[in-house]
Every structure is written in structure tokens, then in C-alpha cells.
Design a protein around this motif. Structure first.
Motif, short mmCIF file in Angstrom:
data_model
loop_
_atom_site.label_atom_id
_atom_site.label_comp_id
_atom_site.label_asym_id
_atom_site.label_seq_id
_atom_site.Cartn_x
_atom_site.Cartn_y
_atom_site.Cartn_z
N ALA A 182 -7.06 3.33 5.48
CA ALA A 182 -6.75 1.90 5.38
C ALA A 182 -6.35 1.56 6.77
N ALA A 226 -0.88 -1.26 8.12
CA ALA A 226 -1.55 -1.43 6.61
C ALA A 226 -0.50 -0.97 5.62
N LEU A 228 0.81 -1.16 -0.10
CA LEU A 228 -0.06 -0.17 0.09
C LEU A 228 0.81 1.45 0.09
N LEU A 270 -7.84 -6.42 4.79
CA LEU A 270 -7.26 -5.09 4.61
C LEU A 270 -8.59 -4.40 4.41
N ILE A 296 -10.03 -0.60 3.09
CA ILE A 296 -9.59 0.70 2.42
C ILE A 296 -10.82 1.53 2.45
N ILE A 333 -3.62 6.18 7.41
CA ILE A 333 -3.22 4.92 7.07
C ILE A 333 -2.70 4.45 8.18
#
Length: 370
Positions: free
Chosen positions: A299, A264, A232, A306, A308, A260
Motif C-alpha cells: 500500500a 499509508a 489501514l 491510496l 493497495i 506498507i
């Protein structure tokens, strides 16, 4: 490892099975079983078993040549060859066995003396010999032929199965690449239009800056295999290349906020997954708002997945059952199809309205790390 690779050769595997099978028949099926039943065997019986085993090996090699010649023939021809070849080979084998036993290895005097020593067991031996003389040859040859055809057809099935799997994998790869590369022309068309407008307005410095950033983004896009996943963190760097281009058009009207989580950052996602979603937010959200707006990307990792979320505060769209009615863009559709190709039922892709206005895209995929 060398033995395994050596056995993967069909010729090597045949000889291992062929010689190993006949050795097992001679040692266990013939000599061992006879000795177990009678407690004692005739003089030179071990040599006799060895000789007839070698004859069996030679006869079945002849069957192999015969079956190889009719392998591509119709099934009924193979069936007739299977039965006829097995019968003839079994008959020839039993004739050879009888001749060798009574005319070479054992004299009539030796056999008679041995029968007397067996006593009551001699009758059992005679019955066993009678049944064996009529059934053993044919049954062994039928068993060998059946195994030969079974292994051959099994290998063909495996080859067809491997070919089908390879074809499916190639189709899957082609589908993913088509979906990934379909995004670039869409984005390129919009960017070239913007550059053309800048040139017509004689804003050459901005046009040159935009061409340079476009070149960097396309180089990144072409250098990354769409079949591979990236972290990511890497995806956000690529997204920044794209936003550098859009910043030329929107300047301060376009803002980006990132939320974020640390765990992640290293999660793997398909390359250039977020770019078409951000492009969609800019096209239908930021570009339609007089004062521009903000795109937020969040995220985090939760329960092995995961999560998002990408949202904008543009004017938004009216959703019908979580879908944009009569949507003609390729960005959302291609992203949804890419995720389905890669994750199947292990993902979710959901659209919702941002409070108080705008569009929110929520994605859930399995959390994978290098």
C-alpha cells in the motif's frame, strides 16, 4: 444559533414573515412612497397608515384560517378559494380604508385645505388615490396569498426532498451492511468445516485453538460498524486475526508479506475490506498449491489516492477482460460492490495475472485520514 432554531419552528417563522411583511408595506410601500411622490402628506397620515396596516394584518389572518381549512382539498378548490378570498379581503380592506380616512382621521375641511396647499400635485394625488382604491387592496391581498401558498408548497417540497434523501441514505446504508455481513457467513462456513475436520481427526487441541481465534475474529467483526472506516493499520490487525485461524489449517504453507508505506498506515479504508480478498487468495491460490505460497500486500499514497495491491503466487486463473469467467464466489463481487457504493466513480478495482503465476488485485480509492 438560538434565533435560527427559533425560526425553524413554522409558527414562529410565519409571524416573523407576516408582521415583518406588513410593517415593510406600511412604512415603505405606503407611507414612504406617498411622501416621496408628493413631498408632503396629509395631517395624521402616519396614524392612518398604521391603522390600515393593522386591519390588513387581521384580514390576512382570516385568509390564513380559510386557506388552512381548504389545504387538503382538490387543487381547483384551492384556486377558487385563493382568488375569491383575496378579492373579498381586498374589497373589505379598501372599504375600511375609505371610511377611516374620510370619516375619522381627516375632516372634509382638512382635506380641502391640504389639497389647496398641494396645488398642481393635488391632481396627481387624486389619480393615485383612484388607482389605489381599485387595485391596491386586491393586489396586496393577492400578493400575500401567493406568498402564503408559495411558502407552504416550498416547505412541502423540502419535506418530500428530505424524506427522499433519508430513504436513499437508509437504502445505501442497508446495502452496505448487507454486503459486509454477507461475507461473514461465507467465511464462517469454511472455518466450521475445517474445525469439524479437525474434530473428526481427533485433533482437539488444534480445533480448540481454531475456535478461540474464530471467536476473537467474529467479536472484532461484530463490534465494528460496516458504515465506519478504519485505518489501514487497524485493518491489518484484523486481518492478522483471520490469518491466525487459517494458520491452524495451513501452518507453514501460508506466508504473508507486507509492504506498507508509512504515510499509508493512517489512511482510512472500509472495515474488513482485505479479509475477503485474502480469503479468495487462500482458497484459489494457496490451497491449490502443494507447497502453499505467499500472499503479498502492498500500500502507498500517490497523487491523493491510496493504492493497495494484493497478490499471491498460486496457480492463478485465466482472466477474460480482467474478470474471472463464471466466478461464483461472493468475496470479489461483494468487495467490488462495496467500493462502488462508497466511492462511486472515484475508485478502481482491477484483477491481473501475477508474474510468473498467481492473481493480483489492485485497488485505488481516495486517500482519507482522520
Amino acid at each position: 444559533m438560538k434565533i435560527r432554531s427559533w425560526l425553524e419552528d413554522q409558527r414562529h417563522l410565519f409571524w416573523v414573515l407576516h408582521l415583518g411583511g406588513w410593517a415593510a408595506w406600511g412604512l415603505i410601500g405606503k407611507y414612504g412612497l406617498t411622501r416621496a411622490m408628493l413631498g408632503e402628506v396629509a395631517p395624521h397620515y402616519a396614524a392612518y397608515v398604521g391603522v390600515i396596516t393593522v386591519i390588513g394584518i387581521v384580514l390576512t389572518l382570516g385568509l390564513r384560517i380559510l386557506y388552512h381549512r381548504v389545504w387538503k382539498s382538490p387543487l381547483w378548490v384551492q384556486a377558487i378559494t385563493f382568488l375569491g378570498g383575496s378579492y373579498l379581503a381586498g374589497y373589505a380592506w379598501m372599504r375600511c380604508r375609505g371610511y377611516i380616512y374620510y370619516n375619522w382621521l381627516e375632516t372634509a375641511k382638512d382635506v380641502e385645505a391640504w389639497m389647496e396647499r398641494l396645488g398642481d400635485a393635488a391632481e396627481v394625488y387624486q389619480k393615485v388615490s383612484f388607482v389605489e382604491s381599485h387595485l391596491s387592496g386586491l393586489s396586496v391581498m393577492l400578493a400575500w396569498s401567493a406568498l402564503y401558498f408559495a411558502i407552504k408548497y416550498y416547505r412541502i417540497f423540502q419535506e418530500v426532498r428530505e424524506s427522499a434523501l433519508k430513504s436513499a441514505a437508509m437504502a445505501h446504508e442497508a446495502q452496505l451492511k448487507m454486503l459486509r455481513y454477507q461475507l461473514n457467513p461465507h467465511f464462517l462456513f469454511n472455518t466450521l468445516n475445517a474445525i469439524s475436520t479437525l474434530i473428526l481427526e481427533q485433533q482437539t487441541e488444534l480445533a480448540n485453538r481454531m475456535v478461540t481465534r474464530l471467536s476473537s475474529f467474529l467479536r472484532y467483526s461484530l463490534d465494528n460498524d460496516p458504515m465506519l472506516k478504519i485505518t489501514l493499520k487497524q485493518e491489518l490487525k484484523a486481518l492478522q486475526l483471520y490469518l491466525d485461524i487459517e494458520k491452524v489449517r495451513f501452518e507453514e504453507r501460508l506466508n504473508l508479506e507486507l509492504m506498507i508505506d508509512d504515510d499509508a498506515q493512517d489512511a482510512l479504508i472500509p472495515s474488513l475490506l482485505l479479509q475477503p480478498l485474502v480469503e479468495n487468495s487462500i482458497k484459489y491460490g494457496i490451497a491449490r498449491a502443494e507447497d502453499g505460497g505467499t500472499i503479498r500486500i502492498g500500500a502507498k499514497v500517490f497523487a491523493g489516492d491510496l493504492l493497495i495491491q494484493l497478490s499471491d503466487d498460486g496457480p492463478g486463473v485465466d482472466l477474460v477482460d480482467g474478470e474471472i469467467p463464471e466466478a461464483k464466489g461472493v468475496g470479489l463481487r461483494n468487495t467490488r460492490e462495496r467500493l462502488f457504493e462508497l466511492y462511486g466513480s472515484q475508485h478502481s478495482f482491477r484483477l491481473s495475472e501475477t508474474d510468473p503465476h498467481g492473481l493480483t488485485i489492485s485497488i485505488r480509492i481516495p486517500c482519507e485520514k482522520r
